[in-house]
Design an enzyme around this catalytic site. Structure first.
Site, PDB file in Angstrom:
ATOM      1  N   GLU A 100       0.823  -1.215   0.000  1.00 37.78           N
ATOM      2  CA  GLU A 100       0.000   0.000   0.000  1.00 37.78           C
ATOM      3  C   GLU A 100       0.857   1.265   0.000  1.00 37.78           C
ATOM      4  O   GLU A 100       1.286   1.732   1.055  1.00 37.78           O
ATOM      5  CB  GLU A 100      -0.929   0.018   1.225  1.00 37.78           C
ATOM      6  CG  GLU A 100      -1.836   1.250   1.260  1.00 37.78           C
ATOM      7  CD  GLU A 100      -2.799   1.262   2.462  1.00 37.78           C
ATOM      8  OE1 GLU A 100      -2.846   0.261   3.210  1.00 37.78           O
ATOM      9  OE2 GLU A 100      -3.499   2.279   2.640  1.00 37.78           O
ATOM     10  N   LYS A 106      -2.508  -2.043  -3.104  1.00 38.91           N
ATOM     11  CA  LYS A 106      -3.568  -1.183  -2.538  1.00 38.91           C
ATOM     12  C   LYS A 106      -3.146   0.268  -2.765  1.00 38.91           C
ATOM     13  O   LYS A 106      -2.491   0.869  -1.915  1.00 38.91           O
ATOM     14  CB  LYS A 106      -3.782  -1.470  -1.048  1.00 38.91           C
ATOM     15  CG  LYS A 106      -4.863  -0.582  -0.416  1.00 38.91           C
ATOM     16  CD  LYS A 106      -5.305  -1.133   0.969  1.00 38.91           C
ATOM     17  CE  LYS A 106      -6.221  -0.139   1.689  1.00 38.91           C
ATOM     18  NZ  LYS A 106      -6.872  -0.712   2.891  1.00 38.91           N
TER      19      LYS A 106
END
Lengths: 358, 358
Positions: A183, A225
């Site tokens: 992420e 992500k």
């Protein structure tokens, strides 16, 4: 070798692929104790363990919601909690086809000499911690790196540090049986336009995938992500189609086809915005070699939290609200969402908090 | 910005996509004067301009061949040559729906302190040269970087130098209207196995795409010309399906979907091997967001050259041999090659020359 193929390789590939199943996505319910405290105080609920347990039970046992989910990210405390009739949350989720995941980073610290840029902590003894989490039933992990846009940001140092931190985290996870969600969040804060966000997102993602390659990470056993590509929070909004086009272009330029799924964060977007944007991406008529789905926290829970307000008598109503957002996002992963799922105004409420800290 | 916005952006994107048209590929006819001399001497033909011109005329006027091609890479001399009835080659190609391309690198030089590793020259005045080539009708360019596999090779220096040379070349081309073919060739020489080749190829390609991102190259307006992933020349051969699997996997792990087409070099493979391998890749059922085609030199011309032998009376037969290989490779881009091409003289002959120098 290029990619590390350890004893968990087949399992990692299978798990990552399952999480990326079209029609499903991730519920990010990994708020730390401090962060969930902020949410609770906004609905006047005391931040004690039993309330934290009650909220998560409400979410996980919502009738018909779990088929919309392939995974749930948990905070460490929740990984070891049980339902009121004594079943470990982890078992309950697995029985319903939902894979438990675990947040493993230890938050951000500032990089000295920069203008408030940060790097993420959590590498110390990460391997041992992953082993424990695997034993407890977790099969994927999450680590949030944060970058910001400014006149001289993100700096080369910040990009390198965060990319390398993500790569190191990712390989340690894979050595220990957990699919790493990578992420690299580029915050929306700022007055920049969508093209600036696109350029920064592309630069950051290119650095991330170079670092993953350097560290021999098996891409087929990872998920990404990212932020969606949007104008800055202080800039005029644009339509979901414009966001979809810029986002998918950025991803096509940087994310290798070997990655099975991209699970977007919602940032400060309202529940409805996040769903509409995801839907627009899945409707876009362009070749996308990875599935595009959700990993939403606030954008799945906001109106549910308000409906619950900590009261047992509100649980059914809150669960119905939660189901509405789950279904809406499930439809969005298939490009089938027709809009206006929630008739309460909460769904359109922006969840943007300037300089948001978890 | 991430990719820069050239005034030629739309044209670059359209041309790159056209070159990747399924059923078509590239004839690499850009042998330098020195290199074509070696070919001509192997068939006892004098290396004079008229013979060089005659060979290229033979190829470009082969009835039925041009529909199998989307591009031809030329050496500078050929860009300005004409057919025997005075028609510029560039016009013949354009009329036949084939884009003219131009080799723009100036060969390799050794990197001091390495074990015979090289970098490629040609950046000086490249912008001016590209402008001239564009005016002469060229619409794409090619630059060959070379790496080798050994105990300590390729070194980080060789990878970095070659990747950044390719990136600089690529953006200069795009500034001047030419689609850059990015060619990071890893030589087949050696006794390593296919896994080693795969690992090196992935590492090199990851470095290339990081460099292209750093240099703001518009990926949608580029092509990649990589080696196939094979065992070393001194190792046991493997089936086309195995080559296909390793090659496509390496590309899935490194080549963003924004790249419209991948046009393989043939290295030292025989005509038939190269075609079968390309065919196997196109039959593979897996994610391939770019088209997979050919940019063959020796693997398209070998038997044609032998059949011609420099003699006017052999032209028709030589053209028939050339058409056979063009059609075979055209079918291979569709996964439709049945392996029944009339093998011309030498079609199954390995074209590997140890430590091959252009």
């Amino acid at each position: 070798m290029s990619a590390f193929v350890g004893k968990y390789a087949d399992e990692l590939i299978k798990t990552a692929k399952y999480i990326a199943t079209p029609g499903k996505g991730i519920l990010a319910a990994d708020e730390s104790t401090g962060t969930i405290g902020k949410r609770f105080s906004s609905i006047n609920v005391e931040n004690i363990e039993s309330n934290r347990q009650a909220l998560r039970e409400l979410l996980f046992t919502s009738p018909d919601a779990l088929p919309c989910l392939s995974g749930v990210i948990l905070f460490e405390e929740t990984l070891y909690q049980k339902t009121t009739d004594g079943k470990p949350f982890v078992d309950f989720l697995l029985e319903n086809g939902v894979i438990p995941g675990i947040k493993v980073d230890k938050g951000v610290v500032e990089l000295a000499g920069t203008n408030g840029e940060t790097t993420t902590q959590g590498l110390d003894s990460l391997g041992a911690r992953c082993q424990e989490y695997y034993k407890a039933g977790a099969r994927f992990a999450k680590w949030r790196a944060v970058l910001k846009i400014g006149d001289t940001e993100p700096s080369e140092l910040s990009i390198q540090e965060n990319a390398k931190g993500l790569a190191r985290y990712a390989i340690i996870c894979q050595e220990n049986g957990l699919v790493p969600i990578v992420e690299p969040e580029v915050l929306t804060d700022g007055s920049h336009d969508i093209k600036k966000c696109a350029a920064v997102t592309e630069t950051v993602l290119a650095a991330v995938y170079k670092a993953l390659n350097d560290h021999h990470v098996l891409l087929e056993g990872t998920l990404l992500k990212p932020n969606m590509v949007t104008p800055g929070s202080d800039s005029p909004k644009v339509t979901p189609e414009v966001i979809a086009e810029h986002t998918v272009t950025a991803l096509r330029r940087t994310v290798p086809p070997a990655v099975p799924g991209i699970v977007f964060l919602s940032g400060g977007q309202s529940e409805e915005e996040a769903t509409l944007n995801l839907n627009a991406m899945n409707k876009l008529d362009v070749l996308k070699p990875w599935t595009l789905t959700f990993s939403f926290g606030r954008a799945l829970q906001q109106s549910t939290l308000k409906a619950w307000a900590g009261k047992t008598e509100n649980v059914a109503k809150a669960q119905a609200t939660f189901l509405t957002r789950c279904k809406a996002n499930s439809d969005a992963t298939l490009g089938k969402y027709t809009g206006g799922a929630s008739d309460d105004s909460n769904a359109s409420e922006s969840l943007f908090v300037k300089g948001y800290k978890y | 910005m991430s990719s820069f916005t050239s005034k030629y952006a739309d044209e670059l994107i359209a041309n790159a996509a056209y070159i990747g048209t399924p059923g078509k590929g590239i004839l690499a006819a850009d042998e330098s004067t020195g290199t074509i001399g070696k070919r001509l001497s192997s068939i006892n033909v004098e290396n004079v301009e008229s013979n060089r011109r005659a060979l290229r005329e033979l190829l470009f006027t082969t009835p039925g061949a041009l529909p199998c091609l989307s591009g031809v890479i030329l050496f500078e001399e050929t860009l300005y040559q004409k057919s025997s009835n005075g028609t510029p080659f560039v016009d013949i190609l354009k009329k036949g729906g084939v884009l003219p391309g131009i080799k723009v690198d100036k060969g390799t030089v050794e990197l001091a302190g390495t074990n015979g590793e090289t970098t490629t020259q040609g950046l000086d005045g490249l912008g001016e040269r590209c402008k001239k080539y564009y005016e002469a009708g060229a619409r794409f360019a090619k630059w060959r970087a070379v790496l080798k596999i050994g105990q300590n090779e390729p070194s980080e220096l060789a990878i970095h130098e070659n990747a950044y040379g390719l990136a600089r070349y690529a953006v200069i081309c795009q500034e001047n209207g030419l689609v850059p073919i990015v060619e990071p060739e890893i030589l087949v020489d050696g006794s390593h196995d296919i896994h080693k080749c795969a690992a090196v190829t992935e590492r090199v390609l990851a470095a290339c795409y990081k460099a292209l991102s750093d240099h703001h190259v518009l990926l949608e307006g580029t092509l990649l010309k990589p080696n196939m992933v094979t065992p070393g020349s001194e190792s046991a051969k493997v089936a086309p399906e195995v080559i296909a699997e390793h090659t496509v996997r390496a590309l899935q792990r490194t080549v963003p979907a924004a790249v419209p087409a991948i046009v393989f070099l043939s290295g030292g493979q025989s005509e038939e091997e190269a075609t079968r391998n390309l065919n196997a890749m196109n039959q593979l059922k897996t994610k391939k967001p770019w088209s997979l085609s050919f940019s063959f030199g020796r693997a398209l011309q070998q038997s044609t050259l032998k059949t011609w032998g420099g003699k006017e009376e052999n032209v028709k037969k030589a053209q028939e041999a050339f058409l056979v290989r063009c059609k075979a490779n055209s079918e291979a881009t569709l996964g439709a090659y049945k392996g029944d091409a009339q093998l011309g003289e030498g079609a199954a002959e390995s074209l590997h020359v140890k430590d091959y120098k252009y």
